[in-house]
Design an enzyme around this catalytic site. Structure first.
Site, PDB file in Angstrom:
ATOM      1  N   GLY A  33       0.823  -1.205   0.000  1.00  0.00           N
ATOM      2  CA  GLY A  33       0.000   0.000   0.000  1.00  0.00           C
ATOM      3  C   GLY A  33       0.855   1.253   0.000  1.00  0.00           C
ATOM      4  O   GLY A  33       0.620   2.183  -0.781  1.00  0.00           O
ATOM      5  N   HIS A  34       1.854   1.292   0.880  1.00  0.00           N
ATOM      6  CA  HIS A  34       2.779   2.420   0.883  1.00  0.00           C
ATOM      7  C   HIS A  34       3.493   2.546  -0.466  1.00  0.00           C
ATOM      8  O   HIS A  34       3.680   3.656  -0.987  1.00  0.00           O
ATOM      9  CB  HIS A  34       3.843   2.242   1.974  1.00  0.00           C
ATOM     10  CG  HIS A  34       3.309   2.215   3.369  1.00  0.00           C
ATOM     11  ND1 HIS A  34       3.313   1.077   4.143  1.00  0.00           N
ATOM     12  CD2 HIS A  34       2.775   3.185   4.137  1.00  0.00           C
ATOM     13  CE1 HIS A  34       2.806   1.343   5.326  1.00  0.00           C
ATOM     14  NE2 HIS A  34       2.464   2.620   5.350  1.00  0.00           N
ATOM     15  N   GLY A 144      -3.288   7.122   1.437  1.00  0.00           N
ATOM     16  CA  GLY A 144      -4.139   6.023   1.003  1.00  0.00           C
ATOM     17  C   GLY A 144      -5.569   6.185   1.478  1.00  0.00           C
ATOM     18  O   GLY A 144      -5.825   6.688   2.579  1.00  0.00           O
ATOM     19  N   LYS A 146      -7.540   3.975   2.520  1.00  0.00           N
ATOM     20  CA  LYS A 146      -7.918   3.147   3.675  1.00  0.00           C
ATOM     21  C   LYS A 146      -8.175   3.996   4.915  1.00  0.00           C
ATOM     22  O   LYS A 146      -9.105   3.746   5.676  1.00  0.00           O
ATOM     23  CB  LYS A 146      -6.844   2.101   3.987  1.00  0.00           C
ATOM     24  CG  LYS A 146      -7.248   1.153   5.127  1.00  0.00           C
ATOM     25  CD  LYS A 146      -6.142   0.212   5.516  1.00  0.00           C
ATOM     26  CE  LYS A 146      -5.092   0.892   6.362  1.00  0.00           C
ATOM     27  NZ  LYS A 146      -5.605   1.227   7.727  1.00  0.00           N
ATOM     28  N   ASP A 147      -7.339   5.019   5.103  1.00  0.00           N
ATOM     29  CA  ASP A 147      -7.543   5.946   6.214  1.00  0.00           C
ATOM     30  C   ASP A 147      -8.358   7.135   5.708  1.00  0.00           C
ATOM     31  O   ASP A 147      -7.885   8.269   5.658  1.00  0.00           O
ATOM     32  CB  ASP A 147      -6.193   6.393   6.767  1.00  0.00           C
ATOM     33  CG  ASP A 147      -5.396   5.229   7.322  1.00  0.00           C
ATOM     34  OD1 ASP A 147      -5.854   4.599   8.292  1.00  0.00           O
ATOM     35  OD2 ASP A 147      -4.316   4.919   6.774  1.00  0.00           O
TER      36      ASP A 147
END
Length: 279
Positions: A33-34, A144, A146-147
């Site tokens: 992801g990073h 991202g 996600k957060d």
């Protein structure tokens, strides 16, 4: 790749760097992801800067700051492969020196969801990101989805304070079974890891109901909760919320404005968050 540990040295390196400059703020323990963020930032910018800093001020007293995954050597090797130019890896006392007493207090966008469950969390996030933006002065910064609430807080802060940073949001990267990549996934025991994709299945249930024509937020929330409650290893559900994707204010019905379905739940003893945006 230059590794820098002080604010002054990082500021100087960024002042003389070519432009545009892209920043990827991280807390380390890097995963795919990073790396999706660094890959995009590398493509978009002349200079790629990455920060690795486990920010103590966004952790509550009973949270996992001391045990948060750290893998600096591995992270630096990955960033070198990614073509990072500058890595900012300061110790906590460099970011928060003795006597530090100035904070960013985000407004309504930070009040619900994570802000309600983790008081003070977004004050810590907003303050450290504001410091990074001030030190690095990036043209673009990458986060991202996600957060999702964190992105909304940072986007609002950058706009309200005229920080001159283009906040770029990248899609959530998932395992083949749907589990959102997260450094905290390392905490999951094997049987918990098998159960953890229930969070994404819950979000998908809400999204599929919406795509079938349902606009009532309560119905979407109930669909997600039913999936979560079907998994015995889900010990607790902190929230299932349907909110405006920009303001994070709860909505009763899905309209033309993009909405976000957000979940936070504990699988075994591990707290996981995830979301989907309905557009």
């Amino acid at each position: 790749m230059e590794i820098i540990q002080t604010c002054d040295e990082m500021a100087m390196a960024c002042r003389v760097a070519a432009r545009p400059l892209g920043l990827v703020p991280t807390m380390g323990a890097l995963h795919a992801g990073h790396l999706s963020l660094t890959t995009q930032a590398r493509c978009d910018n002349a200079i790629l800067a990455v920060s690795i800093f486990v920010n103590p001020t966004q952790f509550g007293a009973s949270e996992d700051f001391s045990s948060y995954p750290r893998s600096m050597e591995r992270d630096l090797a990955l960033l070198e492969e990614q073509g990072a130019d500058l890595v900012f890896a300061p110790p906590p006392e460099e970011v928060y020196p003795a006597g530090f007493d100035t904070w960013i207090e985000p407004g309504a966008v930070a009040e619900g969801q994570e802000g309600e469950v983790r008081p003070g969390h977004f004050r810590g996030v907003a303050t450290v990101v504001a410091k990074l933006f001030t030190i690095v002065r990036p043209d673009r910064a990458y986060f991202g989805q996600k957060d999702g609430q964190q992105v909304a807080v940072i986007r609002r802060m950058a706009r309200d304070l005229n920080l001159g940073v283009d906040v770029v949001t990248m899609p959530t990267v998932r395992e083949p079974d749907g589990l959102a990549l997260s450094s905290r996934n390392a905490y999951l025991k094997p049987h918990e890891r098998q159960a953890a994709p229930v969070i994404y299945r819950a979000l998908c249930a809400a999204e599929q109901l919406w795509r079938s024509g349902e606009q009532d937020a309560g119905a979407l929330r109930s669909a997600a909760l039913a999936v979560l409650r079907s998994e015995l290893l889900v010990e607790s559900v902190d929230y299932v919320r349907v909110v405006d994707a920009e303001t994070m204010v709860g909505v009763d019905a899905i309209g033309e404005q993009a909405a976000m379905v957000a979940v936070a739940a504990r699988v075994g003893g591990v707290r996981l968050i995830d979301n989907v945006v309905l557009v």
